[in-house]
Design an enzyme around this catalytic site. Structure first.
Site, PDB file in Angstrom:
ATOM      1  N   PHE A  11     -16.729  28.603   5.397  1.00  0.00           N
ATOM      2  CA  PHE A  11     -17.853  28.376   4.479  1.00  0.00           C
ATOM      3  C   PHE A  11     -18.586  29.685   4.251  1.00  0.00           C
ATOM      4  CE2 PHE A  11     -22.215  27.300   3.332  1.00  0.00           C
ATOM      5  CZ  PHE A  11     -21.984  26.453   2.261  1.00  0.00           C
ATOM      6  N   ASP A  17     -18.526  37.208   8.041  1.00  0.00           N
ATOM      7  CA  ASP A  17     -19.668  36.425   7.589  1.00  0.00           C
ATOM      8  C   ASP A  17     -20.380  35.908   8.840  1.00  0.00           C
ATOM      9  OD1 ASP A  17     -21.410  34.444   6.843  1.00  0.00           O
ATOM     10  OD2 ASP A  17     -20.068  33.507   5.391  1.00  0.00           O
ATOM     11  N   LYS A  27     -29.618  33.330   7.326  1.00  0.00           N
ATOM     12  CA  LYS A  27     -30.160  32.249   8.158  1.00  0.00           C
ATOM     13  C   LYS A  27     -31.185  32.716   9.209  1.00  0.00           C
ATOM     14  CE  LYS A  27     -26.997  28.486   7.315  1.00  0.00           C
ATOM     15  NZ  LYS A  27     -25.615  28.682   6.901  1.00  0.00           N
TER      16      LYS A  27
HETATM   17  C1  LIG Z   1     -25.092  28.811   5.508  1.00  0.00           C
HETATM   18  C2  LIG Z   1     -23.963  29.748   5.371  1.00  0.00           C
HETATM   19  C3  LIG Z   1     -23.794  30.505   4.190  1.00  0.00           C
HETATM   20  C4  LIG Z   1     -24.664  30.314   2.961  1.00  0.00           C
HETATM   21  O1  LIG Z   1     -25.978  30.710   3.198  1.00  0.00           O
HETATM   22  P1  LIG Z   1     -27.108  30.292   2.130  1.00  0.00           P
HETATM   23  O2  LIG Z   1     -28.331  30.963   2.652  1.00  0.00           O
HETATM   24  O3  LIG Z   1     -27.175  28.799   2.135  1.00  0.00           O
HETATM   25  O4  LIG Z   1     -26.677  30.805   0.813  1.00  0.00           O
HETATM   26  C5  LIG Z   1     -22.776  31.424   4.151  1.00  0.00           C
HETATM   27  N1  LIG Z   1     -21.956  31.598   5.207  1.00  0.00           N
HETATM   28  C6  LIG Z   1     -22.076  30.886   6.339  1.00  0.00           C
HETATM   29  C7  LIG Z   1     -21.150  31.156   7.476  1.00  0.00           C
HETATM   30  C8  LIG Z   1     -23.074  29.929   6.459  1.00  0.00           C
HETATM   31  O5  LIG Z   1     -23.176  29.204   7.571  1.00  0.00           O
END
Ligand SMILES: *Cc1c(COP(=O)(O)O)cnc(C)c1O
Length: 402
Positions: free
Chosen positions: A136, A221, A250
């Site tokens: 994700f 990521d 986050k």
């Molecule tokens: C939550 C998340 C995102 C997206 O972040 P947003 O602030 O909602 O755009 C991207 N990568 C990972 C691994 C995430 O957990």
């Protein structure tokens, strides 16, 4: 004006389906709803509220900066952004920082930078991006396409091209896919949304080696795994594998929206003036809060505390499972844990989450078979104990309803 959960259905786009109660205030790892009912928070705003709710130091950082300067745009730079970037580069492999407002935007920047880098250095043909099934990376059209879940990316028409996927932890499949046409590989060093899946040590090392062999950039990521969540400031530090680009969001803002992309001077040089940007990215208010978050989290006692709290969670969850036999395993690291439902409870993670809410415990799911906990990194032990006692009642409610 009186608003309730019912107002949501009247005025909000129906892309979310929030819980029945509406929280109105929080303190540490406790939250109160409109009826003043108290909840324990193991959801942490989806791995965001890294210091709980309204941490006094973050409130004062916000207030101090709120009375000085909120926003400028990137026509001017500002002190909080420069200090935060200095601290991020001091603490990591990176030498340069780009600020965004969210995880998806940090990833969007990373992917655009990788494509630019490859086109500048190696020509138009080096454009393939490899990512992993169940990964994700956010909800913009580029990041959702790189993410490995068709449910999120399909149904919006033609997608950005040259994006391929293979299974996480399957080095042979990855080796078969990567080539000199690969410009970048994007992966979570701990898959969050996909089910709290840790990478095998040989897999991450193998991915790094194959990226080097084929001259492809490795993008980690760390939007969910970063800022102390695994007990390391960033998960890559615990894996012994360094990416070329890292994204973080986050927890970085502790609840204030911010994202960042970190990289080396050499790679960063390909985002020349005008190639990419954001109106709000790096605004003083967000950066002042994030700077305070980083100051607090990046201390050995705090990072070690995360592992102690993990041990307490595992001990108490083990005791619950001994009694009710609902999980195959508890996986994850630090304050990002997933209870994997066994054969008997397949597909029922949401039922456990709803039962937990009924017992006044906020938690999350990661797919249909994993109950996810992503609480504050400084959650008091007492709140862990009380929260898991509530969780036990929720488990009992689901088990006994069968
Ligand atoms: C939550 C998340 C995102 C997206 O972040 P947003 O602030 O909602 O755009 C991207 N990568 C990972 C691994 C995430 O957990």
């Amino acid at each position: 004006m009186k608003v309730t959960r019912a107002t949501f259905d009247d005025v909000m786009v129906p892309n979310y389906n929030p819980a029945g109660m509406v929280p109105v205030r929080g303190e540490g790892s406790r939250v109160w709803d409109q009826n003043d009912a108290e909840y324990i928070d193991f959801a942490g705003g989806i791995a965001v509220n890294v210091l709980g709710h309204c941490h006094p130091e973050l409130v004062s950082a916000l207030k101090e900066q709120g009375e000085k300067l909120w926003h400028l745009s990137n026509v001017f730079t500002n002190e909080p952004a420069l200090r935060l970037a200095t601290k991020l580069t001091d603490a990591t492999f990176a030498e340069k920082v780009y600020f965004a407002n969210s995880g998806a935007e940090a990833n969007e920047a990373a992917l655009k930078l990788a494509r630019r880098w490859a086109i500048d250095k190696h020509g138009e043909d080096k454009n393939q991006i490899i990512a992993f099934n169940k990964g994700f990376h956010g909800r913009t059209f580029f990041t959702v396409t790189v993410g490995g879940q068709a449910a999120y990316s399909d149904g919006f028409g033609p997608k950005p091209g040259a994006i391929e996927h293979c299974d996480y932890n399957d080095l042979a499949a990855f080796e078969a896919l990567i080539s000199d046409k690969t410009c970048a590989v994007m992966m979570e060093p701990l898959q969050g949304e996909g089910g709290i899946i840790l990478p095998d040590a040989e897999f991450v090392k193998g991915v790094r080696e194959l990226c080097d062999k084929h001259n492809a950039l490795l993008i980690f990521d760390e939007v969910q795994s970063g800022v102390g969540r695994t007990g390391h400031l960033y998960a890559y530090m615990g894996l012994g594998v360094t990416p070329d680009i890292l994204t973080t969001a986050k927890s970085l803002g502790g609840g204030f929206p911010i994202g960042a992309m970190l990289t080396t001077t050499d790679i960063a040089s390909h985002l020349k003036p005008g190639t990419h940007g954001s109106t709000y990215g790096g605004n003083p208010l967000a950066c002042a809060v994030a700077e305070r978050v980083l100051d607090i989290i990046n201390q050995p006692e705090v990072l070690q505390g995360v592992l102690k709290k993990e041990a307490l969670f595992r001990e108490l969850l083990g005791a619950i499972n001994d009694k009710y036999q609902v999980f195959d395993e508890v996986r994850g690291q630090g304050m990002l844990l997933g209870c994997v439902l066994n054969e008997k409870y397949q597909g029922r993670a949401k039922d456990f989450m709803t039962a937990a809410t009924n017992e006044h415990l906020m938690c999350l799911v990661a797919g249909m078979n994993v109950i996810r906990f992503a609480p504050s990194l400084v959650i008091p032990d007492e709140d862990i104990k009380v929260g898991l006692a509530r969780f036990e009642r929720a488990v009992a409610a689901v088990v006994n309803a069968d």
